[in-house]
Design an enzyme around this catalytic site. Structure first.
Site, PDB file in Angstrom:
ATOM      1  N   HIS A 156       0.907  -1.343  -0.213  1.00  0.00           N
ATOM      2  CA  HIS A 156      -0.201   0.188   0.154  1.00  0.00           C
ATOM      3  C   HIS A 156       0.906   1.184   0.039  1.00  0.00           C
ATOM      4  O   HIS A 156       0.411   2.264   0.431  1.00  0.00           O
ATOM      5  CB  HIS A 156      -0.965  -0.084   1.271  1.00  0.00           C
ATOM      6  CG  HIS A 156      -1.493  -1.216   1.323  1.00  0.00           C
ATOM      7  ND1 HIS A 156      -2.974  -1.454   0.950  1.00  0.00           N
ATOM      8  CD2 HIS A 156      -1.399  -2.313   2.013  1.00  0.00           C
ATOM      9  CE1 HIS A 156      -3.348  -2.649   1.294  1.00  0.00           C
ATOM     10  NE2 HIS A 156      -2.348  -3.280   2.034  1.00  0.00           N
ATOM     11  N   SER A 277      15.615  21.482 -16.461  1.00  0.00           N
ATOM     12  CA  SER A 277      14.400  22.277 -16.776  1.00  0.00           C
ATOM     13  C   SER A 277      14.823  23.443 -17.531  1.00  0.00           C
ATOM     14  O   SER A 277      15.925  24.039 -17.220  1.00  0.00           O
ATOM     15  CB  SER A 277      13.849  22.513 -15.373  1.00  0.00           C
ATOM     16  OG  SER A 277      12.974  23.751 -15.643  1.00  0.00           O
ATOM     17  N   LYS A 283      16.740  21.483 -11.171  1.00  0.00           N
ATOM     18  CA  LYS A 283      16.125  20.279 -11.600  1.00  0.00           C
ATOM     19  C   LYS A 283      17.021  19.307 -12.506  1.00  0.00           C
ATOM     20  O   LYS A 283      17.645  19.626 -13.233  1.00  0.00           O
ATOM     21  CB  LYS A 283      14.812  20.734 -12.645  1.00  0.00           C
ATOM     22  CG  LYS A 283      13.770  21.448 -11.678  1.00  0.00           C
ATOM     23  CD  LYS A 283      13.009  20.641 -10.754  1.00  0.00           C
ATOM     24  CE  LYS A 283      12.306  19.499 -11.124  1.00  0.00           C
ATOM     25  NZ  LYS A 283      11.164  20.041 -11.790  1.00  0.00           N
ATOM     26  N   GLU A 290      10.055   8.564 -16.980  1.00  0.00           N
ATOM     27  CA  GLU A 290       8.534   9.041 -17.010  1.00  0.00           C
ATOM     28  C   GLU A 290       8.025   8.828 -18.530  1.00  0.00           C
ATOM     29  O   GLU A 290       6.926   8.498 -18.697  1.00  0.00           O
ATOM     30  CB  GLU A 290       8.650  10.647 -16.942  1.00  0.00           C
ATOM     31  CG  GLU A 290       8.879  11.073 -15.447  1.00  0.00           C
ATOM     32  CD  GLU A 290       9.174  12.442 -15.524  1.00  0.00           C
ATOM     33  OE1 GLU A 290       8.281  13.273 -15.467  1.00  0.00           O
ATOM     34  OE2 GLU A 290      10.322  12.817 -15.413  1.00  0.00           O
TER      35      GLU A 290
END
Ligand code: ARG
Length: 471
Positions: A156, A277, A283, A290
């Site tokens: 979970h 970024s 970043k 992704e």
């Protein structure tokens, strides 16, 4: 020259229709396989006495010339010639004259295109078994380097029990092993020859389908001519297998994304596999992970697209089936890209062992073990569960972890606790106590790695053997 099928027509094809029905813009991908199939077909026509040897030789020479023109990018494909099959046949006739028109004897584009697809997909499926083995080796390499790295295990997405990081990675090795074995199994159904089925019913010429199968390395010939030209199960099966591989990759992607966040900071993906970024200078984004996660969607889409195309299609060939190609090509490209990137991304990943260890020291993932401890002292498990639940609640209310409690505090909950509880609670002890086949104990994981290496060796051996055969 007009259309290869123009005889029956009195009017020109509408230009929009030509553009709409043509597949050459994408099925040119099948050029190599189309020529390979035609060479085997015409050789058989000669062997069976259907064409004289002289014609066969001329056609073969012509096909080889067309093949090198295509390889050099010199053949101009025309939309008015509809698809790869007719573009090549036209080019052949341009090359060798009217004798080129004898190639299509005893054959239809329906059994021809199916044959091309079987040849094309067969090669890719073999390569995927090899790519999976590479990824598995990268995962095994990281597992071996992390046989002493303890990390929280989750259910979970809540801390559950501590495990070896190696054990976590080896779960993915098992998934990819099933994927490789599924692909190998599907190969039996891909490596079957449709050619000789004609348009749908067979052919009046005394052809030898088994001779063609042997030349092309097919293990079997389709039993039923209608099935041969209308079966696309082998593509669906591949799209389904590809979907499952992408699903597995997407789960690992998700973990990489989580683990490389500041909040987790369990791993750091190599700079070469991340991007920055345009506005936020600090970043470093796990874009590859992704994007693989995102591209899983298009692969599922391709599976559903083809399932839907085939739904309710009457036998035998229908033009709808031309829609089988782009999704298959796209899936192969998408999966190739993902698998090629994943192996080096995994092997260059830095594992933050200290951070993982720190996480384990600051949680209650050893709670099951004290419950088991009380069970060892004779308490029924259900009662022990209740006792430890109360102990954990006490810890939470007092800002402590189990290892911070004094024996006096433990005794408030049960008199069965003894000094040895502090050993039992150590993460190493907790991990190594799961000494069951398939469990997380160090010796079990080492043995599992050994067995996985053998299994990957077998699938990789299959890849090497079939790769050579398919060239
Ligand atoms: N381009 C067609 C396809 O990919 C080839 C088969 C065409 N057959 C036909 N009878 N029109 O499906």
């Amino acid at each position: 020259m007009s259309k290869l099928w123009g005889g029956r027509f009195t009017k020109k094809t509408d230009q929009l229709v030509e553009g709409y029905t043509a597949s050459i813009l994408f099925d040119k991908e099948l050029a190599e396989e189309d020529i390979q199939g035609s060479l085997a077909h015409v050789t058989m026509l000669g062997k069976c006495g259907i064409l004289p040897a002289d014609d066969v030789d001329k056609i073969k020479d012509g096909l080889l010339k067309v093949q090198s023109m295509i390889r050099r990018g010199e053949l101009e494909f025309n939309i008015s010639d509809e698809d790869i099959h007719m573009n090549i046949e036209k080019a052949l006739i341009d090359e060798v004259g009217p004798v080129g028109g004898k190639l299509h004897t005893g054959r239809s584009r329906n059994d021809q295109v199916a044959t091309d697809m079987h040849l094309w997909l067969r090669k890719r499926v073999i390569e995927f078994v090899g790519l999976l083995a590479k990824l598995q080796k990268a995962l095994i390499g990281q597992a071996k380097a992390n046989l002493d790295t303890i990390v929280p295990g989750y259910t979970h997405l809540q801390r559950a029990q501590p495990i070896l990081f190696a054990h976590h990675l080896m779960a993915y090795v098992s998934m990819f092993q099933r994927d490789a074995e599924r692909l190998m199994d599907s190969y039996k159904r891909i490596n079957v020859l449709p050619l000789g089925a004609g348009a749908l019913a067979g052919t009046t010429f005394p052809i030898d389908r088994h001779f063609v199968a042997k030349q092309l390395g097919f293990d079997a010939v389709y039993e039923n001519s209608l099935d041969a030209v209308s079966d696309r199960d082998f593509i669906l099966e591949f799209l389904s297998n590809a979907s499952m591989i992408m699903m597995h990759l997407s789960r690992l992607c998700e973990e990489f994304v989580l683990w490389s966040s500041t909040e987790f900071h369990f791993v750091e993906l190599d700079d070469a596999f991340c991007t920055g970024s345009s506005i936020m200078p600090q970043k470093k984004n796990p874009d590859v992970a992704e994007l693989v996660r995102g591209k899983t969607g298009r692969v599922y889409g391709n599976l559903f697209g083809l399932l839907t195309v085939l739904k309710s299609l009457p036998l035998a060939y229908n033009k709808d089936m031309q829609e089988d190609k782009e999704g298959m090509f796209d899936t192969v490209r998408t999966l190739q890209g993902a698998l090629q990137l994943f192996a080096p991304m995994v092997s260059t990943m830095k594992v933050n062992k200290d951070r993982m260890r720190q996480a384990v020291n600051q949680d209650f993932s050893n709670a099951t073990d004290i419950a088991d401890y009380l069970v060892g002292k004779g308490m029924p498990f259900r009662q022990a569960h209740e006792v430890i639940g109360k102990t954990v609640l006490y810890c939470i209310q007092n800002g402590k972890f189990l290892l911070d409690l004094g024996l006096g505090e433990f005794h408030q909950f049960s008199k069965l606790f003894d000094q040895d509880i502090y050993n039992v609670l150590q993460p190493e002890r907790v991990v190594n106590a799961r000494n069951v086949y398939g469990g997380t104990a160090g010796n079990q994981v080492s043995e599992a790695i050994g067995r996985a290496e053998e299994a990957v060796g077998r699938t990789n051996g299959w890849f090497e053997e079939y790769f050579v055969k398919s060239r």
